[in-house]
Design an enzyme around this catalytic site. Structure first.
Site, PDB file in Angstrom:
ATOM      1  N   SER A  76      43.979 -47.191  19.358  1.00  0.00           N
ATOM      2  CA  SER A  76      45.229 -47.818  18.951  1.00  0.00           C
ATOM      3  C   SER A  76      45.759 -48.653  20.108  1.00  0.00           C
ATOM      4  O   SER A  76      45.501 -48.353  21.273  1.00  0.00           O
ATOM      5  CB  SER A  76      46.244 -46.727  18.582  1.00  0.00           C
ATOM      6  OG  SER A  76      47.493 -47.298  18.270  1.00  0.00           O
ATOM      7  N   CYS A  77      46.505 -49.726  19.777  1.00  0.00           N
ATOM      8  CA  CYS A  77      47.139 -50.544  20.812  1.00  0.00           C
ATOM      9  C   CYS A  77      48.515 -50.967  20.302  1.00  0.00           C
ATOM     10  O   CYS A  77      49.190 -50.167  19.670  1.00  0.00           O
ATOM     11  CB  CYS A  77      46.247 -51.744  21.172  1.00  0.00           C
ATOM     12  SG  CYS A  77      45.885 -52.848  19.786  1.00  0.00           S
ATOM     13  N   LYS A  78      48.931 -52.198  20.556  1.00  0.00           N
ATOM     14  CA  LYS A  78      50.238 -52.639  20.063  1.00  0.00           C
ATOM     15  C   LYS A  78      50.145 -53.212  18.655  1.00  0.00           C
ATOM     16  O   LYS A  78      50.868 -52.815  17.760  1.00  0.00           O
ATOM     17  CB  LYS A  78      50.872 -53.653  21.016  1.00  0.00           C
ATOM     18  CG  LYS A  78      52.277 -54.069  20.593  1.00  0.00           C
ATOM     19  CD  LYS A  78      52.974 -54.847  21.670  1.00  0.00           C
ATOM     20  CE  LYS A  78      54.320 -55.353  21.230  1.00  0.00           C
ATOM     21  NZ  LYS A  78      55.316 -54.320  21.031  1.00  0.00           N
TER      22      LYS A  78
END
Length: 122
Positions: A76-78
């Site tokens: 996951s990231c932004k």
């Protein structure tokens, strides 16, 4: 190769079950400002280094056991871009059960997912 992804529901059930592991690939500052509960921070810039570490050094640095190549986990990231890059890089390294959360933290917040911050749950 099929590029594996997961959506909000899949991540919400992973958070509830505490499995599979969620790896947040954002910078340490981004991670500290808010994250999906239970996620572990391994910045994208460190992926090759991190997953090349011996098991004991990985545990010392990241506080969890190093996932094996047949372990399923979620990146996951932004907004999804870095999560996909991390998944692709891990696939190249032999970690074939990695799924990228395409909506990532932005969607998680928008959908009302619980946000954990440094030192406390919000």
């Amino acid at each position: 190769m099929i590029l594996s992804t997961v959506g909000y529901e899949g991540v919400a059930s992973a958070v509830a079950a505490k499995d599979p592991l969620i790896v947040d690939v954002r910078t340490e500052d981004e991670f500290a400002s808010g994250r999906i509960p239970g996620s572990v921070n391994i910045p994208l810039s460190e992926v090759e280094y991190a997953f090349s570490l011996p098991d004991d050094k990985f545990r010392d640095k990241f506080g969890i056991a190093k996932p094996s190549k047949d372990t399923s986990f979620i990146t996951s990231c932004k907004i999804g871009g870095r999560a996909g890059k991390m998944r692709d890089k891990l696939n190249e390294m032999g970690y074939t059960l990695v799924k990228a959360y395409t909506g990532s933290f932005t969607e998680w917040e928008k959908m009302g997912g619980q946000v954990e911050k440094e030192g406390c749950d919000v």
